[in-house]
Write a protein that holds these residues in place. Structure first.
Motif, PDB file in Angstrom:
ATOM      1  N   ARG A  43     -16.805   9.879 -23.400  1.00  0.00           N
ATOM      2  CA  ARG A  43     -17.804  10.640 -22.638  1.00  0.00           C
ATOM      3  C   ARG A  43     -18.044   9.998 -21.276  1.00  0.00           C
ATOM      4  N   VAL A  44     -18.111   8.662 -21.217  1.00  0.00           N
ATOM      5  CA  VAL A  44     -18.333   7.971 -19.942  1.00  0.00           C
ATOM      6  C   VAL A  44     -17.133   8.163 -19.018  1.00  0.00           C
ATOM      7  N   ILE A  45     -15.912   8.031 -19.536  1.00  0.00           N
ATOM      8  CA  ILE A  45     -14.710   8.201 -18.717  1.00  0.00           C
ATOM      9  C   ILE A  45     -14.586   9.638 -18.210  1.00  0.00           C
ATOM     10  N   GLY A  46     -15.076  10.597 -18.972  1.00  0.00           N
ATOM     11  CA  GLY A  46     -15.012  12.002 -18.566  1.00  0.00           C
ATOM     12  C   GLY A  46     -16.022  12.405 -17.513  1.00  0.00           C
ATOM     13  N   ARG A  47     -16.991  11.569 -17.219  1.00  0.00           N
ATOM     14  CA  ARG A  47     -18.017  11.872 -16.219  1.00  0.00           C
ATOM     15  C   ARG A  47     -17.458  11.705 -14.811  1.00  0.00           C
ATOM     16  N   PRO A  48     -18.114  12.276 -13.797  1.00  0.00           N
ATOM     17  CA  PRO A  48     -17.683  12.066 -12.407  1.00  0.00           C
ATOM     18  C   PRO A  48     -17.694  10.575 -12.061  1.00  0.00           C
ATOM     19  N   GLN A  49     -16.740  10.170 -11.246  1.00  0.00           N
ATOM     20  CA  GLN A  49     -16.579   8.760 -10.914  1.00  0.00           C
ATOM     21  C   GLN A  49     -16.722   8.537  -9.412  1.00  0.00           C
ATOM     22  N   ASN A  50     -17.173   7.356  -9.069  1.00  0.00           N
ATOM     23  CA  ASN A  50     -17.246   6.912  -7.677  1.00  0.00           C
ATOM     24  C   ASN A  50     -16.132   5.910  -7.451  1.00  0.00           C
ATOM     25  N   ASN A  51     -15.227   6.208  -6.547  1.00  0.00           N
ATOM     26  CA  ASN A  51     -14.118   5.323  -6.221  1.00  0.00           C
ATOM     27  C   ASN A  51     -14.216   4.906  -4.764  1.00  0.00           C
ATOM     28  N   SER A  52     -13.830   3.658  -4.501  1.00  0.00           N
ATOM     29  CA  SER A  52     -13.784   3.208  -3.112  1.00  0.00           C
ATOM     30  C   SER A  52     -12.610   2.255  -2.926  1.00  0.00           C
ATOM     31  N   LEU A  53     -12.024   2.319  -1.757  1.00  0.00           N
ATOM     32  CA  LEU A  53     -10.912   1.465  -1.382  1.00  0.00           C
ATOM     33  C   LEU A  53     -11.237   0.882  -0.014  1.00  0.00           C
ATOM     34  N   SER A  54     -11.128  -0.437   0.124  1.00  0.00           N
ATOM     35  CA  SER A  54     -11.422  -1.049   1.413  1.00  0.00           C
ATOM     36  C   SER A  54     -10.330  -2.035   1.784  1.00  0.00           C
ATOM     37  N   LEU A  55     -10.147  -2.187   3.079  1.00  0.00           N
ATOM     38  CA  LEU A  55      -9.156  -3.096   3.644  1.00  0.00           C
ATOM     39  C   LEU A  55      -9.867  -3.987   4.647  1.00  0.00           C
ATOM     40  N   LYS A  56      -9.648  -5.299   4.521  1.00  0.00           N
ATOM     41  CA  LYS A  56     -10.268  -6.250   5.448  1.00  0.00           C
ATOM     42  C   LYS A  56      -9.182  -7.174   5.977  1.00  0.00           C
ATOM     43  N   VAL A  57      -9.128  -7.311   7.309  1.00  0.00           N
ATOM     44  CA  VAL A  57      -8.159  -8.191   7.950  1.00  0.00           C
ATOM     45  C   VAL A  57      -8.929  -9.220   8.773  1.00  0.00           C
ATOM     46  N   LEU A  58      -8.700 -10.492   8.475  1.00  0.00           N
ATOM     47  CA  LEU A  58      -9.277 -11.596   9.244  1.00  0.00           C
ATOM     48  C   LEU A  58      -8.122 -12.331   9.910  1.00  0.00           C
ATOM     49  N   TYR A  59      -8.216 -12.503  11.218  1.00  0.00           N
ATOM     50  CA  TYR A  59      -7.157 -13.201  11.937  1.00  0.00           C
ATOM     51  C   TYR A  59      -7.790 -14.309  12.760  1.00  0.00           C
ATOM     52  N   TYR A  60      -7.328 -15.523  12.545  1.00  0.00           N
ATOM     53  CA  TYR A  60      -7.865 -16.696  13.213  1.00  0.00           C
ATOM     54  C   TYR A  60      -7.134 -16.901  14.535  1.00  0.00           C
ATOM     55  N   LEU A  61      -7.877 -16.934  15.624  1.00  0.00           N
ATOM     56  CA  LEU A  61      -7.341 -17.243  16.950  1.00  0.00           C
ATOM     57  C   LEU A  61      -7.811 -18.627  17.357  1.00  0.00           C
ATOM     58  N   ASP A  62      -6.881 -19.483  17.684  1.00  0.00           N
ATOM     59  CA  ASP A  62      -7.218 -20.830  18.142  1.00  0.00           C
ATOM     60  C   ASP A  62      -7.417 -20.775  19.657  1.00  0.00           C
ATOM     61  N   TYR A  63      -8.669 -20.899  20.067  1.00  0.00           N
ATOM     62  CA  TYR A  63      -9.013 -20.765  21.472  1.00  0.00           C
ATOM     63  C   TYR A  63      -8.303 -21.821  22.326  1.00  0.00           C
ATOM     64  N   LEU A  64      -8.200 -23.042  21.835  1.00  0.00           N
ATOM     65  CA  LEU A  64      -7.577 -24.102  22.620  1.00  0.00           C
ATOM     66  C   LEU A  64      -6.079 -23.845  22.839  1.00  0.00           C
ATOM     67  N   GLN A  65      -5.387 -23.374  21.830  1.00  0.00           N
ATOM     68  CA  GLN A  65      -3.982 -23.022  21.976  1.00  0.00           C
ATOM     69  C   GLN A  65      -3.810 -21.841  22.947  1.00  0.00           C
ATOM     70  N   PHE A  66      -4.700 -20.874  22.836  1.00  0.00           N
ATOM     71  CA  PHE A  66      -4.665 -19.699  23.698  1.00  0.00           C
ATOM     72  C   PHE A  66      -4.925 -20.096  25.148  1.00  0.00           C
ATOM     73  N   LYS A  67      -5.856 -21.021  25.357  1.00  0.00           N
ATOM     74  CA  LYS A  67      -6.209 -21.469  26.704  1.00  0.00           C
ATOM     75  C   LYS A  67      -5.056 -22.232  27.350  1.00  0.00           C
ATOM     76  N   LYS A  68      -4.297 -23.027  26.569  1.00  0.00           N
ATOM     77  CA  LYS A  68      -3.151 -23.774  27.108  1.00  0.00           C
ATOM     78  C   LYS A  68      -2.059 -22.832  27.616  1.00  0.00           C
ATOM     79  N   LYS A  69      -1.869 -21.690  26.958  1.00  0.00           N
ATOM     80  CA  LYS A  69      -0.807 -20.751  27.371  1.00  0.00           C
ATOM     81  C   LYS A  69      -1.174 -20.012  28.656  1.00  0.00           C
ATOM     82  N   ILE A  70      -2.448 -19.864  28.927  1.00  0.00           N
ATOM     83  CA  ILE A  70      -2.895 -19.175  30.143  1.00  0.00           C
ATOM     84  C   ILE A  70      -2.982 -20.179  31.242  1.00  0.00           C
TER      85      ILE A  70
END
Length: 70
Positions: A43-70
């Protein structure tokens, strides 16, 4: 109530990662559950369901390395 949470994380560089999360929720707020586990679960499985899908991207930028290239 029936709840599923699945998470996949991938660290692709130091301090950087991608996470994919899937959540599923099925709920039934009946006060009497006298039918047995199998019928209640069905009965529980037959009831309406709430589904969600999320994507998270974390990217680390090293400011000191970036500053040396500029």
């Amino acid at each position: 109530m029936f709840n599923i949470d699945m998470v996949y994380s991938w660290q692709f560089a130091p301090g950087s990662e991608i996470s994919v999360t899937y959540k599923d929720l099925a709920e039934d707020y009946e006060t009497t559950n006298r039918e047995g586990y199998g019928r209640n679960f069905g009965r529980v499985i037959g009831r309406p369901q709430n589904n969600s899908l999320s994507l998270k991207v974390l990217y680390y930028l090293d400011y000191l390395q970036f500053k040396k290239k500029i």
